[in-house]
Design a protein around this motif. Structure first.
Motif, PDB file in Angstrom:
ATOM      1  N   LYS A 141      42.888  61.253   5.868  1.00 60.92           N
ATOM      2  CA  LYS A 141      42.106  62.394   5.390  1.00 60.92           C
ATOM      3  C   LYS A 141      41.790  63.341   6.553  1.00 60.92           C
ATOM      4  O   LYS A 141      42.197  63.091   7.687  1.00 60.92           O
ATOM      5  CB  LYS A 141      40.811  61.884   4.773  1.00 60.92           C
ATOM      6  N   ASP A 142      41.006  64.388   6.261  1.00 63.11           N
ATOM      7  CA  ASP A 142      40.640  65.301   7.357  1.00 63.11           C
ATOM      8  C   ASP A 142      39.257  64.963   7.914  1.00 63.11           C
ATOM      9  O   ASP A 142      38.638  65.766   8.590  1.00 63.11           O
ATOM     10  CB  ASP A 142      40.718  66.770   6.911  1.00 63.11           C
ATOM     11  N   TYR A 143      38.788  63.774   7.577  1.00 62.44           N
ATOM     12  CA  TYR A 143      37.513  63.298   8.137  1.00 62.44           C
ATOM     13  C   TYR A 143      37.552  61.771   8.226  1.00 62.44           C
ATOM     14  O   TYR A 143      38.404  61.121   7.626  1.00 62.44           O
ATOM     15  CB  TYR A 143      36.335  63.737   7.255  1.00 62.44           C
ATOM     16  N   MET A 144      36.584  61.244   9.007  1.00 64.37           N
ATOM     17  CA  MET A 144      36.478  59.784   9.149  1.00 64.37           C
ATOM     18  C   MET A 144      35.394  59.262   8.236  1.00 64.37           C
ATOM     19  O   MET A 144      34.353  59.894   8.098  1.00 64.37           O
ATOM     20  CB  MET A 144      36.083  59.435  10.585  1.00 64.37           C
ATOM     21  N   ARG A 145      35.623  58.090   7.685  1.00 70.35           N
ATOM     22  CA  ARG A 145      34.622  57.487   6.810  1.00 70.35           C
ATOM     23  C   ARG A 145      33.612  56.630   7.604  1.00 70.35           C
ATOM     24  O   ARG A 145      32.593  56.193   7.082  1.00 70.35           O
ATOM     25  CB  ARG A 145      35.365  56.580   5.820  1.00 70.35           C
ATOM     26  N   LYS A 190      28.170  57.470  11.634  1.00 64.74           N
ATOM     27  CA  LYS A 190      28.003  58.545  12.631  1.00 64.74           C
ATOM     28  C   LYS A 190      28.109  58.010  14.056  1.00 64.74           C
ATOM     29  O   LYS A 190      28.742  58.601  14.918  1.00 64.74           O
ATOM     30  CB  LYS A 190      26.641  59.209  12.444  1.00 64.74           C
ATOM     31  N   ILE A 241      31.680  57.368  14.927  1.00 63.50           N
ATOM     32  CA  ILE A 241      32.456  58.619  15.087  1.00 63.50           C
ATOM     33  C   ILE A 241      32.172  59.223  16.467  1.00 63.50           C
ATOM     34  O   ILE A 241      33.071  59.643  17.185  1.00 63.50           O
ATOM     35  CB  ILE A 241      32.132  59.630  13.957  1.00 63.50           C
ATOM     36  N   GLU A 249      34.768  60.001  19.456  1.00 62.19           N
ATOM     37  CA  GLU A 249      34.916  61.341  20.038  1.00 62.19           C
ATOM     38  C   GLU A 249      34.697  61.346  21.547  1.00 62.19           C
ATOM     39  O   GLU A 249      35.281  62.153  22.271  1.00 62.19           O
ATOM     40  CB  GLU A 249      33.938  62.312  19.356  1.00 62.19           C
ATOM     41  N   TYR A 263      44.171  63.425  12.408  1.00 63.13           N
ATOM     42  CA  TYR A 263      43.713  63.573  11.022  1.00 63.13           C
ATOM     43  C   TYR A 263      44.879  64.017  10.142  1.00 63.13           C
ATOM     44  O   TYR A 263      45.833  64.653  10.618  1.00 63.13           O
ATOM     45  CB  TYR A 263      42.599  64.622  10.940  1.00 63.13           C
ATOM     46  N   GLU A 264      44.755  63.684   8.871  1.00 61.51           N
ATOM     47  CA  GLU A 264      45.747  64.089   7.863  1.00 61.51           C
ATOM     48  C   GLU A 264      47.168  63.635   8.223  1.00 61.51           C
ATOM     49  O   GLU A 264      48.134  64.369   8.033  1.00 61.51           O
ATOM     50  CB  GLU A 264      45.692  65.592   7.633  1.00 61.51           C
TER      51      GLU A 264
END
Ligand code: NDP
Length: 325
Positions: free
Chosen positions: A198-202, A205, A208, A212, A221-222
């Motif tokens: 996807k274009d985000y992480m599940r 926080k 993530i 990062e 992503y994607e």
């Protein structure tokens, strides 16, 4: 989190001639040795149910394959998964819980006492049964993934990460497990790619942020995995990014896309949801069979935390105690 299983994928019931003649009678049998199983063992032994636990294929469950556990209450500095499981085991044994090597190979829950065959030969008649068999890692289902299992493809960074010291690896998945595995591997490897469809992480926080902040970790992503490439060992992965082919060179490919419940052994008798998680009566560990209780990741498709598994293990032992009267 599940934990992993204390059972085999053994559909065939052994013939009576293969069974040892001695039938062991047990008040409370626990199958599975993750946080749920051990907590059930602690409570059941303190309630004089003389519990016997079979540890299954992966003694200690999934936590034995993780690194730091920072969110289990009572460990202000964090604890490693294996140490936490050893502590739970020692605590259960302190009260007399009998934890044994062995795998439940077949069950008959149609009448009481429940019949459970261990390692295809030892018959146990149990007045109550606590199922804490957890879940096992899912794979993508690619042919190339199957081909390289054990020679470049793994579902456990802490088990196999060491072999990729200084090399480049990829991790697939966007949840907490993938984030944890990727950051762990970044500490060992030259470069880590995290492949997320996807274009985000599940992931949470906190995880993530950790991803990062990790310099040698690149998030793609994607991207979906099309093929794992190599001759005898993994040398790369072919990805798809919105219709565009992307190739990366890696020596290892780690799959971290979630887990499946280990309930196959019980589905002839117990109600499950469509994914195979055992259904329990809301707020309890009771299944549709009186005297059979389920706890931990085998019945929890939502929270899947070590601490929620432990809490449900406590409920299962209390429910069993009440049932046995
Ligand atoms: P999750 O189900 O949370 O995440 C699975 C990830 O894999 C998702 O990003 C999903 O993508 C992706 N995925 C699933 N199938 C595929 C596929 N075929 N191809 C590509 N990607 C795929 O599983 P986790 O194991 O990460 O976590 C399970 C639970 O355990 C969670 O509740 C988590 O919070 C918890 N956990 C807690 C930890 C801790 O507290 N220390 C550590 C690890 C886990 P998509 O988002 O697109 O569905």
């Amino acid at each position: 989190m599940a934990l992993f299983a204390a059972m085999g994928n053994l559909d065939e019931k052994p013939s009576k001639t293969e069974l040892s003649k001695d039938i062991e009678k047990i008040k409370c049998l626990i199958i599975g040795s993750g946080p749920a199983g051990y907590t059930a063992a602690i409570y059941a032994s303190r309630a004089n149910l003389n519990p016997v636990m079979y540890q299954g294929l992966e003694p200690g469950g999934q936590l034995t394959t993780t690194t730091e556990v920072d969110n289990f209450p009572g460990y202000p500095q964090g604890v490693t998964g294996p140490v936490l499981m050893e502590d739970l085991k020692n605590q259960a044994e302190r009260f007399g819980a009998d934890s044994r090597w062995g795998i439940a190979s077949s069950v008959d829950l149609s009448k009481r006492p429940f019949r459970v065959i261990i390692d295809e030969k030892h018959q146990i008649d149990a007045d109550s049964l606590i199922i804490a068999t957890g879940a096992t890692a899912k794979y993508l289902g690619l042919e190339s993934e199957e081909k390289f299992k054990g020679s470049g493809v793994s579902a456990c960074a802490t088990c196999d990460g060491f072999f990729y010291k200084g090399l480049d690896v990829a991790v697939v998945g966007g949840g907490d497990t993938a984030a944890e595995e990727a950051t762990y591997l970044a500490g060992l490897c030259n470069k880590v790619y995290l492949i997320i469809r996807k274009d985000y992480m599940r992931a949470s926080k906190a995880m993530i942020e950790k991803v990062e902040k990790t310099k040698n970790l690149e998030v793609l992503y994607e991207h979906t995995t099309e093929e794992i490439t190599g001759t005898n060992v993994v040398t790369g992965v072919t990805l798809d990014n919105k219709g565009k082919e992307v190739k990366i060179n890696v020596d290892g490919f780690f799959v971290a896309i979630g887990h499946s419940p280990q309930s196959q052994l019980f589905t002839d008798y117990l109600d499950t949801d469509e994914e195979g998680y055992i259904n329990t009566i809301a707020g309890t560990s009771k299944t549709n069979v009186d005297g059979v209780f389920a706890c931990g990741d085998i019945m929890d498709s939502t929270y899947k935390q070590a601490i929620t598994a432990a809490g449900s293990g406590c409920k299962a032992a209390l429910d069993a105690e009440k049932f046995l009267g």
